[in-house]
Motif scaffolding. Sequence first.
Motif, PDB file in Angstrom:
ATOM      1  N   ILE A 102       0.844  -1.210   0.000  1.00  0.00           N
ATOM      2  CA  ILE A 102       0.000   0.000   0.000  1.00  0.00           C
ATOM      3  C   ILE A 102       0.872   1.250   0.000  1.00  0.00           C
ATOM      4  O   ILE A 102       0.631   2.195  -0.765  1.00  0.00           O
ATOM      5  CB  ILE A 102      -0.952  -0.034   1.217  1.00  0.00           C
ATOM      6  N   ALA A 170     -11.508  10.025   3.597  1.00  0.00           N
ATOM      7  CA  ALA A 170     -10.486   9.070   4.053  1.00  0.00           C
ATOM      8  C   ALA A 170     -10.837   7.682   3.562  1.00  0.00           C
ATOM      9  O   ALA A 170     -11.904   7.451   3.013  1.00  0.00           O
ATOM     10  CB  ALA A 170     -10.432   9.077   5.577  1.00  0.00           C
ATOM     11  N   TRP A 172      -9.349   3.599   2.093  1.00  0.00           N
ATOM     12  CA  TRP A 172      -8.511   2.956   1.083  1.00  0.00           C
ATOM     13  C   TRP A 172      -9.392   1.929   0.378  1.00  0.00           C
ATOM     14  O   TRP A 172      -9.108   0.751   0.333  1.00  0.00           O
ATOM     15  CB  TRP A 172      -7.312   2.297   1.763  1.00  0.00           C
ATOM     16  N   ASN A 173     -10.514   2.416  -0.149  1.00  0.00           N
ATOM     17  CA  ASN A 173     -11.493   1.472  -0.675  1.00  0.00           C
ATOM     18  C   ASN A 173     -11.934   1.772  -2.091  1.00  0.00           C
ATOM     19  O   ASN A 173     -12.803   1.087  -2.624  1.00  0.00           O
ATOM     20  CB  ASN A 173     -12.717   1.405   0.248  1.00  0.00           C
ATOM     21  N   ALA A 176     -10.870   6.692  -6.035  1.00  0.00           N
ATOM     22  CA  ALA A 176     -11.059   8.088  -5.633  1.00  0.00           C
ATOM     23  C   ALA A 176     -10.359   8.391  -4.314  1.00  0.00           C
ATOM     24  O   ALA A 176      -9.874   9.512  -4.098  1.00  0.00           O
ATOM     25  CB  ALA A 176     -12.554   8.379  -5.502  1.00  0.00           C
ATOM     26  N   ALA A 259      -6.482   7.534   7.006  1.00  0.00           N
ATOM     27  CA  ALA A 259      -6.849   6.159   7.403  1.00  0.00           C
ATOM     28  C   ALA A 259      -6.383   5.142   6.368  1.00  0.00           C
ATOM     29  O   ALA A 259      -7.127   4.254   5.958  1.00  0.00           O
ATOM     30  CB  ALA A 259      -8.358   6.046   7.623  1.00  0.00           C
ATOM     31  N   ILE A 260      -5.135   5.282   5.939  1.00  0.00           N
ATOM     32  CA  ILE A 260      -4.565   4.360   4.947  1.00  0.00           C
ATOM     33  C   ILE A 260      -3.699   3.331   5.689  1.00  0.00           C
ATOM     34  O   ILE A 260      -2.803   3.703   6.445  1.00  0.00           O
ATOM     35  CB  ILE A 260      -3.710   5.140   3.917  1.00  0.00           C
ATOM     36  N   PRO A 261      -3.956   2.056   5.480  1.00  0.00           N
ATOM     37  CA  PRO A 261      -3.225   1.041   6.248  1.00  0.00           C
ATOM     38  C   PRO A 261      -1.849   0.718   5.684  1.00  0.00           C
ATOM     39  O   PRO A 261      -1.547  -0.430   5.370  1.00  0.00           O
ATOM     40  CB  PRO A 261      -4.157  -0.172   6.185  1.00  0.00           C
TER      41      PRO A 261
ATOM     42  N   ALA B  24     -12.869  10.696 -10.376  1.00  0.00           N
ATOM     43  CA  ALA B  24     -12.885  10.314  -8.964  1.00  0.00           C
ATOM     44  C   ALA B  24     -14.155  10.796  -8.304  1.00  0.00           C
ATOM     45  O   ALA B  24     -14.778  10.083  -7.512  1.00  0.00           O
ATOM     46  CB  ALA B  24     -11.675  10.907  -8.260  1.00  0.00           C
ATOM     47  N   ARG B 202      -7.540  -3.343  10.284  1.00  0.00           N
ATOM     48  CA  ARG B 202      -7.117  -1.939  10.300  1.00  0.00           C
ATOM     49  C   ARG B 202      -7.884  -1.080   9.303  1.00  0.00           C
ATOM     50  O   ARG B 202      -7.560   0.078   9.108  1.00  0.00           O
ATOM     51  CB  ARG B 202      -5.612  -1.806  10.039  1.00  0.00           C
ATOM     52  N   GLN B 203      -8.898  -1.635   8.648  1.00  0.00           N
ATOM     53  CA  GLN B 203      -9.647  -0.830   7.689  1.00  0.00           C
ATOM     54  C   GLN B 203     -11.152  -0.836   7.960  1.00  0.00           C
ATOM     55  O   GLN B 203     -11.720   0.219   8.235  1.00  0.00           O
ATOM     56  CB  GLN B 203      -9.397  -1.327   6.266  1.00  0.00           C
ATOM     57  N   PRO B 229      -8.514   6.825  12.287  1.00  0.00           N
ATOM     58  CA  PRO B 229      -7.821   7.277  13.501  1.00  0.00           C
ATOM     59  C   PRO B 229      -8.015   8.765  13.818  1.00  0.00           C
ATOM     60  O   PRO B 229      -8.019   9.143  14.982  1.00  0.00           O
ATOM     61  CB  PRO B 229      -6.335   6.994  13.196  1.00  0.00           C
ATOM     62  N   VAL B 233     -11.331  13.917  10.833  1.00  0.00           N
ATOM     63  CA  VAL B 233     -11.759  13.233   9.609  1.00  0.00           C
ATOM     64  C   VAL B 233     -13.040  12.442   9.871  1.00  0.00           C
ATOM     65  O   VAL B 233     -13.956  12.432   9.037  1.00  0.00           O
ATOM     66  CB  VAL B 233     -10.636  12.316   9.071  1.00  0.00           C
TER      67      VAL B 233
END
Lengths: 315, 512
Positions: A102, A170, A172-173, A176, A259-261, B24, B202-203, B229, B233
């Motif tokens: 990632i 936020a 990572w899905n 966009a 919130a990106i792992p 996007a 974690r997601q 986290p 946000v």
Amino acid sequence: MVRFAVRRALIMLAMLLAVSMLAFAVPYLGDGDPVRDLIRARVSDQAIDPAAVEGLRVQLGLDRPLSVQYLDWLGRALTGDFGVSFTSRLSVGRTVAGALMISAILAVSALLLALAVALPLGMAAALRPGGLLDGFVTVFTQALVALPEYWLAPVGILVFALYLGWLPSAGWNSPASLVLPVAILSLRPMAYLTRVTRASMLDVLDSPYILAARSRGLAMGQTLIRHGLRNGIIPVITLLALWLAGLLGGSVVIEVIFAIPGMGRLVYEAVIEKDLPLLQAGLVSIVALAVLINTATDLLYLAINPALRSSHGAN
Amino acid sequence: MQTIDLGRALRRLAMAGTGILALAAVAERAGAQSAAPGGTLVVADLFGSRAGWALETDDAFVLSSAGCMEMLTRIDFDGTVKPGLATSWVQTAPNAWDFTLREGVKFADGRPLDAQAVVGSLNRTLRAAAPARSFSPRVVSEVAAIDARTVRVTTPAPSVLVPLRMGSPNTGILSPAAFQGERNNPVRACTGPFTVVEDVPRQVLRLERNPDYWGGPAQYARVEFRIVPDAQVRATMVQTGEAQIATILPGTVLRQPVRNVTVHAADVTRVTSLYLNNSKPPFNDVRVRQAIQAALDSSAIAASVYEGLARPAVGPFLPNAPWAPAGAAPVGRDLAKARALLAAAGVRPESLRIELLAYTERAELPDLASVVQAQLGELGITVTIRVAAFASLEPGVMAGNHQAMLLSRNHLTDVPDPGAFLTADYTCRGAFNISHFCDAATDAKIAEAVTTAEAERRFALYAEVAAKLHQDAVTVFLVREQQRDAVSNSVRGYRSHLFNHYIVTRDLAPAR
């Protein structure tokens, strides 16, 4: 060349060994007990049952001498087994690899975007030094260097997610969700790459071979691409490699805010949650990558420019 | 001279960038539409699994608050014990409670909820290397199946708290299939109104409605628990419609009213206090402790350090708790009284030099320490502040080498009964007695309370202890904190649970 590569490989191994020892020792250097810290990270309570502390210490094998733990870890790590995370109970190797992938997507996308802007902008600025565009480039790049990511990221979210509603805040899905973090992460390398491109092109444009090419009637565009860019790009590649090595380790600020792992958040959370196997593997991976990329860059120089070989004792 | 048309190249680059942004945006809108309330409820939460879904850890609270995992009993929103997976319970002996399981309940994987499944799930949690405080061998000695629908919980000593314990998420029940590997797997392992269908560490935790839920199907078809986290946000996600609920927001976020979003601020059972070492001079003198209490302005602290998102404490408990002393009130600041108390104790304020400890894990404590330093400084007392990680302060504090420490303490972490907290913090042999307070009468009262079956009498004993702690300034209770959640007005039926057991319930529904 081979001798040089072997020497660098040995240095790299020594560094990794030192880093792995440090990563192992650091949690034990403070006054606290890593097992108590681990339990506190798992339950929101300060009062901890001493029997629970000792039970978990034995279960995790942390009751053994540190040297025994380290040698055991090292032996398994050499076979690619980094153990199981204290918190998630997932394979550390797979967790780190996933996070690394990632961060790599994030880093490569950001650097490609930075390069796509920096190269034409730097070249354009170099073509007319002191001109309007050159002045703009100077101010623009200084501003980008000065603005920190922890300010840019919330502002970006406010503008593009909250007010315009174009992008997600936020996650990572979706593709966009990549746009805003990549754009913000690219700004600082973009500034540096633009300035290096400009400076490098200014040097190249003054070179006799450019004058010779122009006097043979070669168009300015062709001259720049055939001769200027090929020679002027070397410092840009150097800088790019440095940024890549840095960004592959993850950007804590960007990854936490969006919130990106990735690796940055992984290591950050491993510190907070006292997840020693994850922290140790994460740190070793980051350092290994940085050393590997720097070594590869050095080898690339030698391959490109044989004159450097004698100065590095590589012959 | 021929030149590269860099202007054109830049224009193309700009157009390409705009195109990417537009694509996007379209993709995001499409995503947002598919996640519209009525279909999917999105919760932006601070925590996900941090312990491989081990039920003895806070991971159990995530599964419970997501509407997935249930317990034998249920601590309802009003704090009372209600039937959960057990429909009734009875104390069959001083040390034993029998729970009768609800009929016809199935886990999402189709397995029936029977006594064997319940016993297997509970014993796994009970026998963990580091068991939960609410459900450890210290308080529960055995869980056994009496018949297919009856589970017996045996305690090492007579206990009236067992039905309360069985409402803690740490005693949640998962299908036997959840306990197969190195980590627990909650996918299709619950009995609740929603069942986990995907766990991306974690997601995100994705859940679907359980169509066979014993309490009737939920209103939402799907739920997503996204781990975000950053609090700002999380709040932004509710404002943009990416999420409908954002949990655990600090006071600095969403201070101004926002259209279509309601901020729910509720008391949490956490009180921040100045813990004084009662075993050593000068704080072994009640008058000196009371002087410190009188010199501090908890209202000003709540307004400044906590920006109004805390209330002055009225003792160790919340004022509306059934075990709070009647008429409990904050101690007002009175510097004249403080001086008089110190004079009576024969202590000159200028001679007092206090080292105040604060730990870094709670960001507000160093600021609070500065305010305490300034307020005591007005009396002439010199306060030096030492800030460090809790782990590095803990050994010295437990050994009694400290003078004063700021601590944010949740007094109901395990069961909705303060007995365990009072025992740990304020009995002579308490495991977390950092006040080093030791009083035989208080010990006796607490011991009597925790074995008293009748709730009214038990709560009265707790109240007496709380009143003494407050009046004698054993600890200077400063502020009680609040938790803030932001909820989109597109959701109806949201309620804050005092112990964070529930966020998503079957009653949550899209607003019409």
